[in-house]
Design a protein around this motif. Structure first.
Motif, mmCIF file in Angstrom:
data_model
loop_
_atom_site.group_PDB
_atom_site.id
_atom_site.type_symbol
_atom_site.label_atom_id
_atom_site.label_comp_id
_atom_site.label_asym_id
_atom_site.label_seq_id
_atom_site.Cartn_x
_atom_site.Cartn_y
_atom_site.Cartn_z
ATOM 1 N N UNK A 1 0.844 -1.185 0.000
ATOM 2 C CA UNK A 1 0.000 0.000 0.000
ATOM 3 C C UNK A 1 0.877 1.231 0.000
ATOM 4 N N UNK A 2 1.265 1.671 -1.182
ATOM 5 C CA UNK A 2 2.270 2.736 -1.297
ATOM 6 C C UNK A 2 1.674 4.099 -0.954
ATOM 7 N N UNK A 3 2.428 4.928 -0.248
ATOM 8 C CA UNK A 3 2.039 6.312 -0.008
ATOM 9 C C UNK A 3 3.040 7.203 -0.732
ATOM 10 N N UNK A 4 2.597 8.030 -1.680
ATOM 11 C CA UNK A 4 3.552 8.863 -2.427
ATOM 12 C C UNK A 4 4.252 9.870 -1.524
ATOM 13 N N UNK A 5 5.473 10.261 -1.921
ATOM 14 C CA UNK A 5 6.265 11.198 -1.109
ATOM 15 C C UNK A 5 5.559 12.524 -0.932
ATOM 16 N N UNK A 6 4.964 13.052 -2.027
ATOM 17 C CA UNK A 6 4.373 14.378 -1.968
ATOM 18 C C UNK A 6 2.990 14.418 -1.353
ATOM 19 N N UNK A 7 2.470 13.254 -0.981
ATOM 20 C CA UNK A 7 1.094 13.214 -0.486
ATOM 21 C C UNK A 7 1.000 13.710 0.944
ATOM 22 N N UNK A 8 -0.210 14.161 1.305
ATOM 23 C CA UNK A 8 -0.502 14.483 2.700
ATOM 24 C C UNK A 8 -0.755 13.154 3.402
ATOM 25 N N UNK A 9 0.278 12.667 4.137
ATOM 26 C CA UNK A 9 0.280 11.286 4.600
ATOM 27 C C UNK A 9 -0.963 10.918 5.398
ATOM 28 N N UNK A 10 -1.339 11.770 6.357
ATOM 29 C CA UNK A 10 -2.459 11.414 7.227
ATOM 30 C C UNK A 10 -3.758 11.332 6.436
ATOM 31 N N UNK A 11 -4.047 12.393 5.671
ATOM 32 C CA UNK A 11 -5.311 12.418 4.931
ATOM 33 C C UNK A 11 -5.334 11.318 3.871
ATOM 34 N N UNK A 12 -4.178 11.065 3.266
ATOM 35 C CA UNK A 12 -4.104 10.046 2.219
ATOM 36 C C UNK A 12 -4.509 8.678 2.761
ATOM 37 N N UNK A 13 -4.011 8.348 3.965
ATOM 38 C CA UNK A 13 -4.341 7.051 4.538
ATOM 39 C C UNK A 13 -5.703 7.038 5.208
ATOM 40 N N UNK A 14 -6.229 8.231 5.490
ATOM 41 C CA UNK A 14 -7.502 8.351 6.186
ATOM 42 C C UNK A 14 -8.675 8.204 5.217
ATOM 43 N N UNK A 15 -8.501 8.699 3.982
ATOM 44 C CA UNK A 15 -9.613 8.787 3.031
ATOM 45 C C UNK A 15 -10.311 7.445 2.741
ATOM 46 N N UNK A 16 -9.569 6.347 2.498
ATOM 47 C CA UNK A 16 -10.281 5.097 2.219
ATOM 48 C C UNK A 16 -11.212 4.680 3.344
ATOM 49 N N UNK A 17 -10.794 4.988 4.581
ATOM 50 C CA UNK A 17 -11.624 4.580 5.713
ATOM 51 C C UNK A 17 -12.876 5.441 5.807
ATOM 52 N N UNK A 18 -12.751 6.742 5.464
ATOM 53 C CA UNK A 18 -13.938 7.610 5.461
ATOM 54 C C UNK A 18 -14.963 7.047 4.484
ATOM 55 N N UNK A 19 -14.504 6.743 3.278
ATOM 56 C CA UNK A 19 -15.420 6.231 2.254
ATOM 57 C C UNK A 19 -16.066 4.936 2.733
ATOM 58 N N UNK A 20 -15.252 4.080 3.336
ATOM 59 C CA UNK A 20 -15.739 2.767 3.781
ATOM 60 C C UNK A 20 -16.728 2.905 4.936
#
Lengths: 358, 158
Positions: free
Chosen positions: A87-106
């Motif tokens: 589960x790759x997280x891109x360098x330029x991404x906002x780490x917290x929100x990036x990993x948080x978003x799938x759970x919000x949708x779910x």
């Protein structure tokens, strides 16, 4: 009519005779969570397989047919692959929100499951504002998509998320108005009341042409709200690679994918409940004999049959129609669906006041 | 009138959408229309189209005779030097020297299967074959000699 009330009540009584109310609530919650997650997993696997099979046969292909009979285990194998991937997280991404978003949708998809009646007497939470609750919750999913698009730090993701936002916000209007027609006819927002109001016939047949129009508008709006073709601009492969989930991989991508299919199930379940009577068997007015024969078919089969019929209808749309442009999308909503559904709501109100429906 | 146009537009859109849905629905309920070939399973019954171009072949008849005069027209027509025709001189019964085919070298690994050599051949000695299962472990086996050992040109082919 056979009811599951007996089973649920006996569990409740058995637990409350032995445990304190707090523990009863805890254990019942755990049962509900296990059932909901089990339903999610099974639905995700079956719907993806069904989609691929329907798509294949509409395009004169065979579809998956290697893993298990008729390829039924193909989706399980794909899920296993996705679990094993990074589960790759891109360098330029906002780490917290990036990993948080799938759970919000779910989580939003999970919450919308609460007031749906799966069978006679089998409902997680029968609140008196059930329909309002579902439409409120389902509009939250756009937040998860916007977070995903923004946090990815990718122009395709952002464009996809913005398109998705414009689309969901506009189509919610006509979806809400077509839901309102049934609320006006029933006089209640509670799901169980709406189902019971269709004891002598489904609203689609009782409510004359205006309800048929409302049903068609609801199906169109539901297709748009779940971001499916012909309204899949948010993840248009040919323009935006994958839209808001371009940067997601592995299980994070799988959560988006699963949430999409759960959302389809939920909007189709709502459509089946409002227009096709939910778990209510096919009844015609006061034909007691006929109605009694229909009651022998279990209510859960009626519910899932209707829901899967609507899901098939939406899949049929997806594999037939070409994608709309953004301006066509907004024209369809603001110039056609919204005025028609406003006028339609007026008609239905007149019908309800004058008691012209059956 | 505006309202009339509005309603006729909706009717037209509904009709055209229904036309599309009827076609896909038609295919969906008729599994016999499926055109998928389940390739490794149906290898024995697989029938390729006549125009399919799998490789260049040189047909030989029962007496091991071919129709190649060794004119090298195919070699000249080939855009990427796939064909190399090696010729020799044979003595006719009248004791005259005559050009004949010695070896027809065909590099399948370089061939784009364009079919220009078949078009260029004046005697119809080479054709496009149907076989497409060309994968091998050793690249050198892809360089083929198309004329069979001991084969001769058919009488009367000039």
């Amino acid at each position: 009519m056979y009811s599951l009330h007996a089973i649920t009540h006996s569990i409740q009584d058995w637990l409350s005779a032995r445990l304190s109310p707090v523990w009863v609530l805890m254990i019942e919650s755990i049962i509900v969570i296990v059932l909901a997650i089990g339903l999610f997993a099974v639905l995700g696997l079956i719907l993806v397989w069904l989609e691929r099979k329907v798509a294949a046969h509409m395009q004169i292909r065979l579809g998956p047919n290697r893993v298990g009979p008729a390829g039924i285990f193909q989706t399980s194998a794909d899920t296993l692959k996705l679990i094993l991937k990074e589960g790759l997280t891109p360098d330029g991404a906002d780490k917290f929100l990036f990993n948080f978003a799938p759970f919000v949708v779910m989580i939003v998809a999970m919450l919308a499951l609460a007031p749906i009646a799966f069978a006679n007497g089998f409902q997680i939470w029968d609140i008196n504002i059930g329909v309002l609750y579902v439409s409120a919750i389902s509009s939250l999913s756009v937040i998860g998509i916007l977070i995903a698009g923004w946090a990815s730090n990718n122009k395709y993701s952002l464009l996809g998320a913005m398109r998705s936002g414009a689309q969901i916000v506009s189509y919610e209007l006509s979806a809400g108005l077509s839901i309102l027609t049934i609320v006006v006819l029933t006089g209640s927002l509670q799901i169980s009341d709406i189902v019971h109001a269709q004891q002598n016939g489904w609203w689609l047949f009782k409510g004359h042409i205006p309800v048929v129009i409302a049903f068609i508008i609801f199906i169109i709006a539901a297709t748009a709200e779940t971001n499916r073709a012909p309204f899949d601009l948010a993840e248009a492969e040919s323009e935006l690679t994958a839209g808001f989930h371009t940067e997601y991989s592995g299980m994070k991508f799988a959560l988006f994918f699963l949430a999409e299919y759960i959302n389809i199930f939920i909007v189709c379940a709502i459509g089946a409940t409002l227009f096709l009577g939910g778990w209510m068997p096919f009844h015609i007015g006061d034909w007691a004999q006929f109605n009694h024969v229909m009651d022998y078919i279990p209510s859960s089969i009626w519910f899932f049959g209707k829901t899967f019929f609507l899901i098939f209808l939406i899949m049929w749309f997806r594999w037939t129609f070409p994608r709309l442009r953004v301006d066509q999308l907004l024209t369809l909503e603001w110039k056609y669906l919204l005025p028609i559904s406003l006028f339609n709501l007026l008609l239905v109100t007149v019908i309800a006041i004058m008691n012209w429906h059956f | 009138m505006f309202i009339k146009e509005y309603i006729s537009e909706i009717a037209k859109a509904t009709k055209s959408l229904w036309t599309g849905m009827r076609l896909t629905g038609h295919y969906f309920v008729r599994p016999k229309t499926v055109i998928t070939q389940q390739y490794p399973d149906n290898r024995d019954t697989l029938k390729m189209a006549d125009r399919f171009r799998g490789e260049v072949i040189m047909p030989h008849d029962a007496d091991n005779l071919h129709a190649c005069t060794g004119c090298t027209a195919c070699e000249l027509a080939c855009p990427n030097a796939t064909i190399k025709v090696i010729t020799k001189f044979e003595l006719t019964p009248e004791n005259k020297k005559k050009k004949a085919l010695d070896t027809f070298v065909y590099h399948l690994d370089m061939c784009t299967l364009c079919g220009l050599c078949v078009d260029a051949c004046p005697t119809g000695a080479i054709q496009m074959g149907q076989n497409f299962e060309h994968s091998v472990y050793d690249r050198s086996t892809l360089t083929k000699k198309l004329n069979k050992p001991g084969s001769k040109i058919r009488e009367g082919v000039e």
